[in-house]
Scaffold this motif. Sequence first.
Motif, short mmCIF file in Angstrom:
data_model
loop_
_atom_site.label_atom_id
_atom_site.label_comp_id
_atom_site.label_asym_id
_atom_site.label_seq_id
_atom_site.Cartn_x
_atom_site.Cartn_y
_atom_site.Cartn_z
N GLN A 169 0.76 -1.23 -0.08
CA GLN A 169 0.09 -0.04 -0.12
C GLN A 169 0.88 1.15 -0.02
O GLN A 169 0.78 2.15 -0.64
CB GLN A 169 -1.07 0.03 1.22
N HIS A 173 1.14 3.92 -2.98
CA HIS A 173 0.42 5.48 -2.54
C HIS A 173 1.57 6.46 -2.89
O HIS A 173 1.27 7.49 -3.47
CB HIS A 173 0.22 5.39 -1.21
N GLN A 199 -9.14 -8.84 -0.98
CA GLN A 199 -8.84 -7.61 -1.39
C GLN A 199 -7.25 -7.23 -1.82
O GLN A 199 -6.93 -6.34 -2.22
CB GLN A 199 -9.33 -6.32 -0.50
N ASP A 207 -5.23 -2.68 -0.11
CA ASP A 207 -6.71 -2.57 -0.43
C ASP A 207 -6.91 -1.93 -1.57
O ASP A 207 -6.73 -0.89 -1.75
CB ASP A 207 -7.09 -1.88 0.89
N GLN A 209 -9.83 -1.23 -3.08
CA GLN A 209 -10.75 -0.28 -3.13
C GLN A 209 -10.04 1.35 -2.60
O GLN A 209 -10.34 2.22 -3.28
CB GLN A 209 -11.95 -0.58 -2.28
N GLN A 210 -9.33 1.04 -1.62
CA GLN A 210 -8.50 2.37 -1.06
C GLN A 210 -7.79 2.85 -2.27
O GLN A 210 -7.55 3.91 -2.38
CB GLN A 210 -7.81 2.14 0.35
N THR A 212 -7.92 2.72 -5.37
CA THR A 212 -8.86 3.23 -6.32
C THR A 212 -9.15 4.66 -6.06
O THR A 212 -8.98 5.36 -6.48
CB THR A 212 -9.92 2.44 -6.51
N GLU A 213 -9.62 4.83 -4.62
CA GLU A 213 -10.14 6.05 -4.30
C GLU A 213 -8.99 6.81 -3.91
O GLU A 213 -8.96 8.26 -4.41
CB GLU A 213 -10.73 5.85 -2.56
N ASP A 214 -7.71 6.27 -3.64
CA ASP A 214 -6.53 7.52 -3.62
C ASP A 214 -6.15 8.05 -5.17
O ASP A 214 -5.96 9.18 -5.27
CB ASP A 214 -5.23 6.75 -3.04
N THR A 217 -8.35 10.86 -5.92
CA THR A 217 -8.13 11.92 -5.42
C THR A 217 -7.04 12.55 -5.85
O THR A 217 -7.00 13.88 -5.98
CB THR A 217 -7.67 11.68 -3.81
#
Length: 327
Positions: A169, A173, A199, A207, A209-210, A212-214, A217
């Motif tokens: 992660q 990121h 996941q 994760d 899903q997280q 994808t959200e990052d 953003t």
Amino acid sequence: MEYRVLGRSDLQVSTISFGAGPISGLMVGDDAGSQQQTVQAACDADMNWFDTAATYGDGRSEQALGNALQSCTTKTPPMVATKVRLMPDQLDNIASAVHTSFSESLRRLGRERVQLLQLHNSVTAARGDLPTSVTVQDVLGPGGVMEAFERLQTDGLVDAFGFTGLGDQQSLHTLITDGRFSAAQIPFNLLTPFAARGQSDGSVDVDYQQLTEDCCTHDVGVIAIRVFAGGALAGQPPSPHTYRTQFFTLDIFERDRQQAQQLTAMLPDGMSLSDVSLRFVLSVPGVTTALLGLATPGEVRQAQQSAARGRLNDGLMHVVVFTRQGD
């Protein structure tokens, strides 16, 4: 066909895109006639994004895709994305490895340039945490992947850069927030929101899903891969590739197939799980395109029809996601 901008690039990408990887088997096989017919069907459906990699079939995918696209009639020029995967013995001279791999990719594709060049390695805290994984320093540091990519861009050979969202992660990121990547290929499908149910498949602690959200953003376009979970969400048997891969293995496929059967029982009459799976992914904020391994013109038309039905409404999203999360 709907089109969406890929992250911080100015590339307008069809929401359904053509994956020339090994799951469908089409573009790594020898049936040039079927390859031509299926790629032409994708062009007829107004798909403008075609994805391949140097490692798919040891270059056969790039060769087959290049041949098929050269023979296709299209309304607009197709856009091509390919990838570079670095092996452990190449990490002492990353720039040379990237240049050699990409030059061979252009030769096989029969193209002078591509729209997106992607790093195909996982990115982890230490080299080798996952098979062939590299570090953030290997990617962003002096003499790293990004320097080599930017040199190709300066030479007019590449429009934008992407990476494969496998690794850990924090490392991923860091790539997302770096500001130079326009896209990330992320495993994302209808099974992803189910907490603690795979996941992180193919990665260390990711994760998806997280992730994808990052991306959403930080203006990194998400190219959703494994939309049908290797075929499990489309009622298909495991592909030969599933028996060989070190990432999304046969046991993962069998688990996903069991979950797919449970989801099918929850759907309204007359609605197929493959249709819902595709429309779900296209309903997720930040997803630019669903990258599908399409093996026949019929599969192309089916995907086109599903996409044309639009995003899932709130009621159906509740049935197929939120109710399932509460099990």
